[in-house]
Design a protein around this motif. Sequence first.
Motif, PDB file in Angstrom:
ATOM      1  N   LEU A   5     -34.271 -31.178  33.358  1.00 23.39           N
ATOM      2  CA  LEU A   5     -32.982 -30.902  32.726  1.00 23.39           C
ATOM      3  C   LEU A   5     -32.082 -30.141  33.684  1.00 23.39           C
ATOM      4  O   LEU A   5     -32.555 -29.357  34.511  1.00 23.39           O
ATOM      5  CB  LEU A   5     -33.172 -30.074  31.458  1.00 23.39           C
ATOM      6  N   THR A   6     -30.790 -30.354  33.553  1.00 27.05           N
ATOM      7  CA  THR A   6     -29.818 -29.602  34.332  1.00 27.05           C
ATOM      8  C   THR A   6     -29.306 -28.434  33.499  1.00 27.05           C
ATOM      9  O   THR A   6     -28.760 -28.629  32.420  1.00 27.05           O
ATOM     10  CB  THR A   6     -28.638 -30.497  34.749  1.00 27.05           C
ATOM     11  N   GLY A   7     -29.517 -27.218  34.010  1.00 22.97           N
ATOM     12  CA  GLY A   7     -29.092 -26.024  33.297  1.00 22.97           C
ATOM     13  C   GLY A   7     -27.867 -25.413  33.929  1.00 22.97           C
ATOM     14  O   GLY A   7     -27.884 -25.055  35.109  1.00 22.97           O
ATOM     15  N   PRO A   8     -26.755 -25.295  33.203  1.00 21.39           N
ATOM     16  CA  PRO A   8     -25.536 -24.691  33.757  1.00 21.39           C
ATOM     17  C   PRO A   8     -25.687 -23.197  33.930  1.00 21.39           C
ATOM     18  O   PRO A   8     -26.366 -22.532  33.141  1.00 21.39           O
ATOM     19  CB  PRO A   8     -24.470 -25.023  32.709  1.00 21.39           C
ATOM     20  N   GLN A   9     -25.073 -22.668  34.956  1.00 21.51           N
ATOM     21  CA  GLN A   9     -25.099 -21.228  35.204  1.00 21.51           C
ATOM     22  C   GLN A   9     -23.791 -20.570  34.783  1.00 21.51           C
ATOM     23  O   GLN A   9     -23.562 -19.409  35.083  1.00 21.51           O
ATOM     24  CB  GLN A   9     -25.376 -20.975  36.693  1.00 21.51           C
ATOM     25  N   GLN A  10     -22.947 -21.330  34.082  1.00 17.85           N
ATOM     26  CA  GLN A  10     -21.686 -20.824  33.548  1.00 17.85           C
ATOM     27  C   GLN A  10     -21.733 -20.878  32.035  1.00 17.85           C
ATOM     28  O   GLN A  10     -22.283 -21.814  31.452  1.00 17.85           O
ATOM     29  CB  GLN A  10     -20.500 -21.654  34.057  1.00 17.85           C
ATOM     30  N   PRO A  53     -20.406 -31.800  32.654  1.00 18.34           N
ATOM     31  CA  PRO A  53     -20.428 -30.426  32.147  1.00 18.34           C
ATOM     32  C   PRO A  53     -19.308 -30.255  31.124  1.00 18.34           C
ATOM     33  O   PRO A  53     -18.177 -29.929  31.459  1.00 18.34           O
ATOM     34  CB  PRO A  53     -20.199 -29.588  33.400  1.00 18.34           C
ATOM     35  N   MET A  54     -19.605 -30.506  29.863  1.00 18.45           N
ATOM     36  CA  MET A  54     -18.587 -30.488  28.823  1.00 18.45           C
ATOM     37  C   MET A  54     -18.204 -29.060  28.450  1.00 18.45           C
ATOM     38  O   MET A  54     -19.050 -28.182  28.340  1.00 18.45           O
ATOM     39  CB  MET A  54     -19.093 -31.215  27.586  1.00 18.45           C
ATOM     40  N   SER A  55     -16.909 -28.860  28.225  1.00 21.54           N
ATOM     41  CA  SER A  55     -16.428 -27.541  27.838  1.00 21.54           C
ATOM     42  C   SER A  55     -15.285 -27.692  26.850  1.00 21.54           C
ATOM     43  O   SER A  55     -14.602 -28.717  26.810  1.00 21.54           O
ATOM     44  CB  SER A  55     -15.961 -26.739  29.058  1.00 21.54           C
ATOM     45  N   GLN A  56     -15.083 -26.666  26.057  1.00 21.52           N
ATOM     46  CA  GLN A  56     -14.014 -26.666  25.057  1.00 21.52           C
ATOM     47  C   GLN A  56     -12.664 -26.433  25.728  1.00 21.52           C
ATOM     48  O   GLN A  56     -12.529 -25.565  26.581  1.00 21.52           O
ATOM     49  CB  GLN A  56     -14.258 -25.573  24.019  1.00 21.52           C
ATOM     50  N   SER A  57     -11.671 -27.220  25.329  1.00 16.57           N
ATOM     51  CA  SER A  57     -10.334 -27.018  25.865  1.00 16.57           C
ATOM     52  C   SER A  57      -9.664 -25.845  25.167  1.00 16.57           C
ATOM     53  O   SER A  57     -10.019 -25.468  24.045  1.00 16.57           O
ATOM     54  CB  SER A  57      -9.478 -28.282  25.678  1.00 16.57           C
ATOM     55  N   ILE A  58      -8.671 -25.270  25.821  1.00 14.59           N
ATOM     56  CA  ILE A  58      -7.971 -24.107  25.268  1.00 14.59           C
ATOM     57  C   ILE A  58      -7.274 -24.453  23.959  1.00 14.59           C
ATOM     58  O   ILE A  58      -7.184 -23.646  23.043  1.00 14.59           O
ATOM     59  CB  ILE A  58      -6.941 -23.570  26.290  1.00 14.59           C
ATOM     60  N   GLU A  59      -6.802 -25.702  23.847  1.00 15.74           N
ATOM     61  CA  GLU A  59      -6.026 -26.101  22.674  1.00 15.74           C
ATOM     62  C   GLU A  59      -6.882 -26.261  21.423  1.00 15.74           C
ATOM     63  O   GLU A  59      -6.372 -26.221  20.310  1.00 15.74           O
ATOM     64  CB  GLU A  59      -5.300 -27.423  22.958  1.00 15.74           C
ATOM     65  N   ALA A  92     -23.159 -28.443  41.369  1.00 23.31           N
ATOM     66  CA  ALA A  92     -22.705 -27.069  41.613  1.00 23.31           C
ATOM     67  C   ALA A  92     -22.827 -26.235  40.340  1.00 23.31           C
ATOM     68  O   ALA A  92     -22.593 -26.719  39.224  1.00 23.31           O
ATOM     69  CB  ALA A  92     -21.255 -27.080  42.092  1.00 23.31           C
ATOM     70  N   ASN A  93     -23.215 -24.988  40.514  1.00 23.92           N
ATOM     71  CA  ASN A  93     -23.336 -24.022  39.423  1.00 23.92           C
ATOM     72  C   ASN A  93     -24.374 -24.439  38.375  1.00 23.92           C
ATOM     73  O   ASN A  93     -24.208 -24.185  37.174  1.00 23.92           O
ATOM     74  CB  ASN A  93     -21.975 -23.807  38.740  1.00 23.92           C
ATOM     75  N   THR A  94     -25.437 -25.102  38.842  1.00 22.76           N
ATOM     76  CA  THR A  94     -26.523 -25.486  37.936  1.00 22.76           C
ATOM     77  C   THR A  94     -27.863 -25.255  38.615  1.00 22.76           C
ATOM     78  O   THR A  94     -27.930 -24.979  39.819  1.00 22.76           O
ATOM     79  CB  THR A  94     -26.438 -26.970  37.529  1.00 22.76           C
ATOM     80  N   SER A  95     -28.917 -25.392  37.843  1.00 21.66           N
ATOM     81  CA  SER A  95     -30.274 -25.421  38.375  1.00 21.66           C
ATOM     82  C   SER A  95     -31.055 -26.467  37.591  1.00 21.66           C
ATOM     83  O   SER A  95     -30.654 -26.862  36.487  1.00 21.66           O
ATOM     84  CB  SER A  95     -30.940 -24.052  38.238  1.00 21.66           C
ATOM     85  N   LEU A  96     -32.153 -26.946  38.157  1.00 20.36           N
ATOM     86  CA  LEU A  96     -32.989 -27.923  37.476  1.00 20.36           C
ATOM     87  C   LEU A  96     -34.157 -27.212  36.793  1.00 20.36           C
ATOM     88  O   LEU A  96     -34.828 -26.378  37.399  1.00 20.36           O
ATOM     89  CB  LEU A  96     -33.520 -28.965  38.466  1.00 20.36           C
ATOM     90  N   ASN A  97     -34.378 -27.548  35.537  1.00 22.98           N
ATOM     91  CA  ASN A  97     -35.463 -26.958  34.754  1.00 22.98           C
ATOM     92  C   ASN A  97     -36.468 -28.034  34.382  1.00 22.98           C
ATOM     93  O   ASN A  97     -36.084 -29.146  34.008  1.00 22.98           O
ATOM     94  CB  ASN A  97     -34.920 -26.300  33.486  1.00 22.98           C
ATOM     95  N   LEU A  98     -37.757 -27.706  34.467  1.00 20.93           N
ATOM     96  CA  LEU A  98     -38.816 -28.654  34.151  1.00 20.93           C
ATOM     97  C   LEU A  98     -39.491 -28.280  32.837  1.00 20.93           C
ATOM     98  O   LEU A  98     -39.832 -27.115  32.618  1.00 20.93           O
ATOM     99  CB  LEU A  98     -39.874 -28.692  35.255  1.00 20.93           C
ATOM    100  N   ASP A  99     -39.678 -29.280  31.968  1.00 19.04           N
ATOM    101  CA  ASP A  99     -40.382 -29.080  30.707  1.00 19.04           C
ATOM    102  C   ASP A  99     -41.499 -30.117  30.602  1.00 19.04           C
ATOM    103  O   ASP A  99     -41.246 -31.322  30.726  1.00 19.04           O
ATOM    104  CB  ASP A  99     -39.427 -29.224  29.531  1.00 19.04           C
ATOM    105  N   LEU A 100     -42.709 -29.642  30.370  1.00 19.15           N
ATOM    106  CA  LEU A 100     -43.870 -30.505  30.296  1.00 19.15           C
ATOM    107  C   LEU A 100     -44.286 -30.701  28.840  1.00 19.15           C
ATOM    108  O   LEU A 100     -44.550 -29.730  28.121  1.00 19.15           O
ATOM    109  CB  LEU A 100     -45.048 -29.910  31.069  1.00 19.15           C
ATOM    110  N   LEU A 101     -44.330 -31.956  28.393  1.00 19.92           N
ATOM    111  CA  LEU A 101     -44.812 -32.299  27.064  1.00 19.92           C
ATOM    112  C   LEU A 101     -46.099 -33.087  27.247  1.00 19.92           C
ATOM    113  O   LEU A 101     -46.082 -34.237  27.697  1.00 19.92           O
ATOM    114  CB  LEU A 101     -43.772 -33.108  26.290  1.00 19.92           C
ATOM    115  N   ASP A 102     -47.210 -32.455  26.917  1.00 14.61           N
ATOM    116  CA  ASP A 102     -48.528 -33.037  27.139  1.00 14.61           C
ATOM    117  C   ASP A 102     -48.952 -33.854  25.924  1.00 14.61           C
ATOM    118  O   ASP A 102     -48.631 -33.506  24.786  1.00 14.61           O
ATOM    119  CB  ASP A 102     -49.529 -31.910  27.403  1.00 14.61           C
ATOM    120  N   GLY A 103     -49.668 -34.938  26.156  1.00 19.55           N
ATOM    121  CA  GLY A 103     -50.129 -35.782  25.069  1.00 19.55           C
ATOM    122  C   GLY A 103     -51.410 -36.483  25.425  1.00 19.55           C
ATOM    123  O   GLY A 103     -51.881 -36.413  26.564  1.00 19.55           O
TER     124      GLY A 103
END
Length: 281
Positions: free
Chosen positions: A164-169, A201-207, A144-155
């Motif tokens: 990769l999972t990209g957060p939308q928040q 989905p890691m986030s900073q706590s208020i404390e 939820a609240n994400t999208s999948l992003n594709l990155d191509l590394l050619d060799g």
Amino acid sequence: MAYLSLFMAFVGLIAPTPSASPNAEPPTEAILAEGLKLYQSERASWVATDLMLATTIDRSQIGGYLTYFRGDSVCTVFWAKGSTGGAGTPLIGSYVFLSQDVRVETSHFQPVGAFTTTEARLFGIRQAALDKINADRNEFPVPANTSLNLDLLDGPAGTRVYVLTGPQQAGIVPIGNDHLLTFDKSGRLTATERLHSTYLPMSQSIEQKEIKEMFHTHLPAHPYITATDICNSLLYPPPGCTQLVVMSQDYVSFFNLEKKQLLILTRKAYERIAKSQATKH
């Protein structure tokens, strides 16, 4: 070794090979190079997309984009909806950056163009990766609240496609739900790996008032930090955070976000240093 951690989380990581021996030499340079290249690719996609959407071009006509490296540059090309992607297919536009300096100020816009042979080949690989993802949503979930992003590394041996999972928040550092699809030189999918076994989905706590480090652990199956860990820590750095620490059964990886440097210690060496520093206080 005392430090203030922003996050402490257990992230299982799946790998196709057994755990490395604690006596093995960590592939530090290779991991760092892959992580930085992945970051440069995703960063170029971000900046180029923002620039393209800021033009007068009708965004509803944009069919997609792909980013790839060309010498010391990284290029992002955009095509129209309905494009087949063959060599010579017209492009809506493209942006070129120096791979080591991907910024709006360093971008070079080309308003016209057409797919080169290389771009047409990568378009086909990208489409094959998308077909694989769409055919198996159980293996490639979209949290939820994400999208999948594709990155191509050619060799020279083939093409690596990172998912990769990209957060939308805002304020989220995505860890996990990342994959690696490997294609050979002929564009055939040869391997599919799910890297981390879970999504955090890691986030900073208020404390938390002061942030110095992010921290998570890996299962023994994969003892080192991943290229995706490095990439995401650079893409989504919490304010004030300067280091990512990844701990496994046999190794501890330290990635310095400011200097873009990687150090990998054995767990035994890390514990000796920590014990030595503790006795000084």
